[in-house]
Design a protein around this motif. Sequence first.
Motif, PDB file in Angstrom:
ATOM      1  N   VAL A  48       0.822  -1.201   0.000  1.00 25.70           N
ATOM      2  CA  VAL A  48       0.000   0.000   0.000  1.00 25.70           C
ATOM      3  C   VAL A  48       0.864   1.262   0.000  1.00 25.70           C
ATOM      4  CG1 VAL A  48      -1.700   1.353   1.283  1.00 25.70           C
ATOM      5  CG2 VAL A  48      -1.925  -1.147   1.159  1.00 25.70           C
ATOM      6  N   ALA A  49       1.791   1.348   0.965  1.00 23.74           N
ATOM      7  CA  ALA A  49       2.599   2.565   1.088  1.00 23.74           C
ATOM      8  C   ALA A  49       3.844   2.267   1.901  1.00 23.74           C
ATOM      9  CB  ALA A  49       1.800   3.680   1.746  1.00 23.74           C
ATOM     10  N   THR A  50       4.868   3.088   1.701  1.00 25.70           N
ATOM     11  CA  THR A  50       6.099   2.960   2.465  1.00 25.70           C
ATOM     12  C   THR A  50       6.632   4.334   2.836  1.00 25.70           C
ATOM     13  OG1 THR A  50       8.267   1.884   2.536  1.00 25.70           O
ATOM     14  CG2 THR A  50       7.663   2.976   0.482  1.00 25.70           C
ATOM     15  N   ILE A  51       7.449   4.389   3.873  1.00 20.60           N
ATOM     16  CA  ILE A  51       8.047   5.638   4.328  1.00 20.60           C
ATOM     17  C   ILE A  51       9.463   5.350   4.805  1.00 20.60           C
ATOM     18  CG2 ILE A  51       7.119   5.395   6.685  1.00 20.60           C
ATOM     19  CD1 ILE A  51       6.633   8.468   6.608  1.00 20.60           C
ATOM     20  N   ASN A  52      10.388   6.287   4.544  1.00 26.10           N
ATOM     21  CA  ASN A  52      11.757   6.042   4.970  1.00 26.10           C
ATOM     22  C   ASN A  52      11.926   6.378   6.454  1.00 26.10           C
ATOM     23  OD1 ASN A  52      11.800   8.834   4.956  1.00 26.10           O
ATOM     24  ND2 ASN A  52      13.709   8.998   3.799  1.00 26.10           N
ATOM     25  N   LYS A  53      13.141   6.262   6.946  1.00 25.36           N
ATOM     26  CA  LYS A  53      13.374   6.363   8.382  1.00 25.36           C
ATOM     27  C   LYS A  53      13.045   7.746   8.944  1.00 25.36           C
ATOM     28  CE  LYS A  53      17.078   2.948   8.159  1.00 25.36           C
ATOM     29  NZ  LYS A  53      18.517   2.672   8.415  1.00 25.36           N
ATOM     30  N   SER A  54      13.353   8.784   8.185  1.00 29.61           N
ATOM     31  CA  SER A  54      13.118  10.147   8.676  1.00 29.61           C
ATOM     32  C   SER A  54      11.711  10.644   8.392  1.00 29.61           C
ATOM     33  CB  SER A  54      14.123  11.101   8.042  1.00 29.61           C
ATOM     34  OG  SER A  54      13.868  11.222   6.649  1.00 29.61           O
ATOM     35  N   GLY A  55      11.023   9.980   7.485  1.00 31.23           N
ATOM     36  CA  GLY A  55       9.700  10.431   7.072  1.00 31.23           C
ATOM     37  C   GLY A  55       9.732  11.368   5.881  1.00 31.23           C
ATOM     38  N   GLY A  56      10.921  11.594   5.338  1.00 29.30           N
ATOM     39  CA  GLY A  56      11.055  12.538   4.240  1.00 29.30           C
ATOM     40  C   GLY A  56      10.765  11.969   2.870  1.00 29.30           C
ATOM     41  N   TYR A  57      10.633  10.664   2.767  1.00 30.67           N
ATOM     42  CA  TYR A  57      10.321  10.024   1.486  1.00 30.67           C
ATOM     43  C   TYR A  57       9.178   9.050   1.672  1.00 30.67           C
ATOM     44  CZ  TYR A  57      10.589   7.033  -2.584  1.00 30.67           C
ATOM     45  OH  TYR A  57      10.264   6.313  -3.712  1.00 30.67           O
ATOM     46  N   THR A  58       8.222   9.104   0.767  1.00 31.47           N
ATOM     47  CA  THR A  58       7.098   8.175   0.793  1.00 31.47           C
ATOM     48  C   THR A  58       6.815   7.668  -0.619  1.00 31.47           C
ATOM     49  OG1 THR A  58       5.483   9.967   0.522  1.00 31.47           O
ATOM     50  CG2 THR A  58       6.004   9.289   2.780  1.00 31.47           C
ATOM     51  N   ASN A  59       6.181   6.528  -0.688  1.00 37.78           N
ATOM     52  CA  ASN A  59       5.785   5.970  -1.974  1.00 37.78           C
ATOM     53  C   ASN A  59       4.495   5.189  -1.780  1.00 37.78           C
ATOM     54  OD1 ASN A  59       6.111   5.503  -4.749  1.00 37.78           O
ATOM     55  ND2 ASN A  59       7.015   3.497  -4.381  1.00 37.78           N
ATOM     56  N   TYR A  60       3.665   5.170  -2.832  1.00 40.14           N
ATOM     57  CA  TYR A  60       2.337   4.582  -2.716  1.00 40.14           C
ATOM     58  C   TYR A  60       2.017   3.669  -3.892  1.00 40.14           C
ATOM     59  CZ  TYR A  60       1.681   8.401   0.608  1.00 40.14           C
ATOM     60  OH  TYR A  60       1.810   9.267   1.665  1.00 40.14           O
ATOM     61  N   ALA A  61       1.136   2.728  -3.634  1.00 36.27           N
ATOM     62  CA  ALA A  61       0.560   1.956  -4.724  1.00 36.27           C
ATOM     63  C   ALA A  61      -0.331   2.888  -5.545  1.00 36.27           C
ATOM     64  CB  ALA A  61      -0.259   0.798  -4.171  1.00 36.27           C
ATOM     65  N   GLU A  62      -0.408   2.627  -6.830  1.00 35.31           N
ATOM     66  CA  GLU A  62      -1.211   3.481  -7.705  1.00 35.31           C
ATOM     67  C   GLU A  62      -2.670   3.531  -7.268  1.00 35.31           C
ATOM     68  OE1 GLU A  62       1.630   5.187  -9.824  1.00 35.31           O
ATOM     69  OE2 GLU A  62      -0.504   5.528 -10.208  1.00 35.31           O
ATOM     70  N   SER A  63      -3.160   2.448  -6.722  1.00 37.06           N
ATOM     71  CA  SER A  63      -4.572   2.361  -6.345  1.00 37.06           C
ATOM     72  C   SER A  63      -4.950   3.280  -5.196  1.00 37.06           C
ATOM     73  CB  SER A  63      -4.923   0.913  -5.974  1.00 37.06           C
ATOM     74  OG  SER A  63      -4.123   0.472  -4.901  1.00 37.06           O
ATOM     75  N   VAL A  64      -3.964   3.760  -4.425  1.00 39.94           N
ATOM     76  CA  VAL A  64      -4.270   4.615  -3.276  1.00 39.94           C
ATOM     77  C   VAL A  64      -3.651   5.991  -3.388  1.00 39.94           C
ATOM     78  CG1 VAL A  64      -4.400   2.557  -1.826  1.00 39.94           C
ATOM     79  CG2 VAL A  64      -2.300   3.936  -1.823  1.00 39.94           C
ATOM     80  N   LYS A  65      -2.850   6.208  -4.420  1.00 43.49           N
ATOM     81  CA  LYS A  65      -2.157   7.480  -4.582  1.00 43.49           C
ATOM     82  C   LYS A  65      -3.160   8.618  -4.677  1.00 43.49           C
ATOM     83  CE  LYS A  65       1.633   6.967  -6.768  1.00 43.49           C
ATOM     84  NZ  LYS A  65       2.676   6.775  -7.809  1.00 43.49           N
ATOM     85  N   GLY A  66      -2.911   9.679  -3.889  1.00 45.24           N
ATOM     86  CA  GLY A  66      -3.806  10.820  -3.871  1.00 45.24           C
ATOM     87  C   GLY A  66      -4.928  10.708  -2.861  1.00 45.24           C
ATOM     88  N   ARG A  67      -5.145   9.514  -2.321  1.00 41.10           N
ATOM     89  CA  ARG A  67      -6.199   9.313  -1.323  1.00 41.10           C
ATOM     90  C   ARG A  67      -5.634   8.954   0.048  1.00 41.10           C
ATOM     91  NH1 ARG A  67      -9.567   5.168  -1.764  1.00 41.10           N
ATOM     92  NH2 ARG A  67      -8.122   3.828  -2.913  1.00 41.10           N
ATOM     93  N   PHE A  68      -4.542   8.226   0.088  1.00 40.77           N
ATOM     94  CA  PHE A  68      -3.927   7.784   1.342  1.00 40.77           C
ATOM     95  C   PHE A  68      -2.644   8.570   1.591  1.00 40.77           C
ATOM     96  CE2 PHE A  68      -5.626   3.113   1.444  1.00 40.77           C
ATOM     97  CZ  PHE A  68      -6.913   3.593   1.276  1.00 40.77           C
ATOM     98  N   THR A  69      -2.349   8.796   2.872  1.00 37.38           N
ATOM     99  CA  THR A  69      -1.106   9.461   3.258  1.00 37.38           C
ATOM    100  C   THR A  69      -0.453   8.691   4.397  1.00 37.38           C
ATOM    101  OG1 THR A  69      -1.996  11.630   2.654  1.00 37.38           O
ATOM    102  CG2 THR A  69      -0.040  11.583   4.068  1.00 37.38           C
ATOM    103  N   ILE A  70       0.789   8.290   4.179  1.00 31.99           N
ATOM    104  CA  ILE A  70       1.565   7.609   5.209  1.00 31.99           C
ATOM    105  C   ILE A  70       2.438   8.631   5.920  1.00 31.99           C
ATOM    106  CG2 ILE A  70       3.455   7.017   3.628  1.00 31.99           C
ATOM    107  CD1 ILE A  70       3.774   4.372   5.155  1.00 31.99           C
TER     108      ILE A  70
END
Length: 123
Positions: A48-70
Motif C-alpha cells: 500500500v505505502a512505504t516511508i523512509n526512516k526520517s519520514g522525508g520520502y514516501t511511496n504509494y501503490a497506484e490504487s491509493v495514490k492521492g487518497r492515502f497518506t503515510i
Amino acid sequence: QVHLVESGGGLMQAGGSLRLSCATSGRTFSSYYMGWFRQAPGKEREFVATINKSGGYTNYAESVKGRFTISRDNAKNTMYLQMNSLKPEDTAVYYCAAAWGSLITAGPEVDYWGQGTQVTVSS
C-alpha cells in the motif's frame, strides 16, 4: 525485536475517512523503514505505502495514490495511514510492516509484521 500493533480499523461508508496507527515497542523505531500492506478476502497481500526512516520520502501503490497518506512520528514510535475518499475496494485487513535494510516495496524485505486491523468500506 520489534513488536507492531495496528489500530484504527473499522466500518466506514464509501467516501469517508479512517486513520490507522501502528504503534511499536522498543527504542529503535527510527532505525526502520516502515510500510503498510493490505489483504482482501481471496486475494494476496499487496503493498500500500512505504516511508523512509526520517519520514522525508514516501511511496504509494497506484490504487491509493492521492487518497492515502503515510506518515510517522519517531518521537512517539508510531506510524500512521490516513485514508480518505475510501472505496469498497479498499476493504481488507491492513498490516503494518517494518524493515531494517531497505525501503519496503514488495514484502520480502519486511522483517516484522503486525497482526492486522480490519477495514470495511460499505457502498
